[in-house]
Design an enzyme around this catalytic site. Structure first.
Site, mmCIF file in Angstrom:
data_model
loop_
_atom_site.group_PDB
_atom_site.id
_atom_site.type_symbol
_atom_site.label_atom_id
_atom_site.label_comp_id
_atom_site.label_asym_id
_atom_site.label_seq_id
_atom_site.Cartn_x
_atom_site.Cartn_y
_atom_site.Cartn_z
ATOM 1 C CD GLN A 1 5.692 -3.697 -11.032
ATOM 2 O OE1 GLN A 1 5.334 -2.652 -10.618
ATOM 3 N NE2 GLN A 1 6.201 -4.390 -10.056
ATOM 4 C CG ASN B 1 5.187 6.570 -13.017
ATOM 5 O OD1 ASN B 1 4.619 7.252 -13.841
ATOM 6 N ND2 ASN B 1 4.949 5.769 -12.450
ATOM 7 N N GLY C 1 0.996 -1.085 0.070
ATOM 8 C CA GLY C 1 0.026 -0.200 -0.075
ATOM 9 C C GLY C 1 0.861 1.197 -0.097
ATOM 10 C CG ASP D 1 5.110 3.751 -2.763
ATOM 11 O OD1 ASP D 1 4.301 4.441 -3.383
ATOM 12 O OD2 ASP D 1 4.284 2.512 -2.781
ATOM 13 C CG ASN E 1 4.700 0.256 0.345
ATOM 14 O OD1 ASN E 1 4.419 -0.486 0.935
ATOM 15 N ND2 ASN E 1 4.360 0.300 -0.979
ATOM 16 C CE LYS F 1 13.769 11.834 -16.650
ATOM 17 N NZ LYS F 1 14.050 12.661 -17.741
#
Length: 302
Positions: free
Chosen positions: A109, A186, A43, A247, A47, A215
């Site tokens: 991901q 990001n 989470g 995170d 984190n 990045k």
């Protein structure tokens, strides 16, 4: 602000993560075997709060968790770390949010997220924040906006929409950015947000004090009204799992900031913190101490 007072409040998800590594993502209507699967504590808000605490800065967590939270081991783990969890909301009928995270060999991901107890954010009103920084991570957009408005002006507001960015309307995203001091995204989120808002870099900087774009292996960039600061990627021993790198970067950055460092040093501390996290599976498995982070930066002669 001496003593035990918490320096940073982290708002947003506390979740249980199930992390799977696969060679490649399957095509629709096909199946693949998974070599191993394990439950981890995750989470984005949790984190970040744990990362901050491991770096020696007091943190507190504002999250919605479920009826299964106490018995999951997660509650005891946070208490043992001495993270203030007095602002957790416990749902009696919903389970703790859960994420199933699939990573391919190129570190792409796909995540499936069970909202669970997080549906209760809509019923909550933000508390008074008595910390230097309020960091708003992935979570309910309406509640996040309420928290940003409540904190802005009294506390430094840090905002990271993360993978929940598509849940923000254009109006809501603009309003929360107007109540933000440090905006973290990001590169993918930055592109999406810029398209949605029709923003250039300068448009962000009319509203926030610093825009930080991470990045991955290409490092990160900190934009302010006065300058653009390029932060290199700090090399990890071996990249095992990218989950939680973002995170932990934010945890390092914000911890360095409350310790009084300038933005460039904050970025370097963030990058070095993230370099440890990717060396093990799970977002919180390999979070470093402050001394370890400084040692790694010195090793890289930074």
């Amino acid at each position: 602000m001496g003593g035990k007072m918490e320096k940073i409040t982290c708002v947003g998800h506390t979740a249980l993560d199930y992390i799977f590594n696969v060679e490649k993502f399957p095509e629709p209507n096909t199946s693949i075997q998974i070599p191993s699967a394990r439950k981890y504590y995750g989470g984005a808000a949790a984190n970040t709060a744990v990362g901050i605490k491991k770096l020696g800065v007091n943190s507190e967590l504002l999250s919605c968790v479920g009826y299964d939270f106490k018995n999951s081991g997660y509650e005891r783990y946070l208490k043992n770390l001495d993270i203030n969890i007095s602002k957790l909301y416990y749902s009696e009928e919903e389970e703790t949010p859960k994420a199933w995270i699939f990573t391919d060999k190129d570190n792409n991901q796909i995540t499936f997220f069970l909202w669970g107890a997080a549906k209760h954010y809509k019923e909550l009103n933000p508390p008074n924040f008595n910390t230097e920084i309020v960091h708003i991570a992935t979570g309910d957009p309406e509640f996040n906006l309420k928290c940003a408005k409540k904190a802005y002006g009294n506390n430094l507001v840090s905002f990271d929409p993360g993978q929940d960015l598509p849940q923000y309307s254009k109006e809501m995203l603009l309003e929360i950015i107007e109540h933000t001091n440090f905006l973290f995204m990001n590169k993918h989120e930055f592109e999406r947000a810029s398209n949605l808002l029709n923003f250039e870099i300068d448009d962000y900087l009319e509203r926030v004090d610093a825009l930080i774009v991470t990045k991955g292996s290409k490092g990160s960039v900190i934009y302010t009204k006065d300058k653009k600061i390029e932060i290199p990627c700090i090399k990890a021993g071996k990249v095992i799992d990218p989950t939680g790198a973002g995170d932990s970067y934010r945890a390092g950055f914000l911890s360095a900031y409350v310790k009084g460092y300038d933005l460039e040093k904050c970025g370097l501390i963030g990058a070095a913190t993230a370099s440890f996290v990717v060396e093990a599976k799970g977002c919180q498995t390999n979070l470093p101490t402050w001394d370890k982070v400084v040692e790694r930066l010195e090793k890289h002669r930074i």
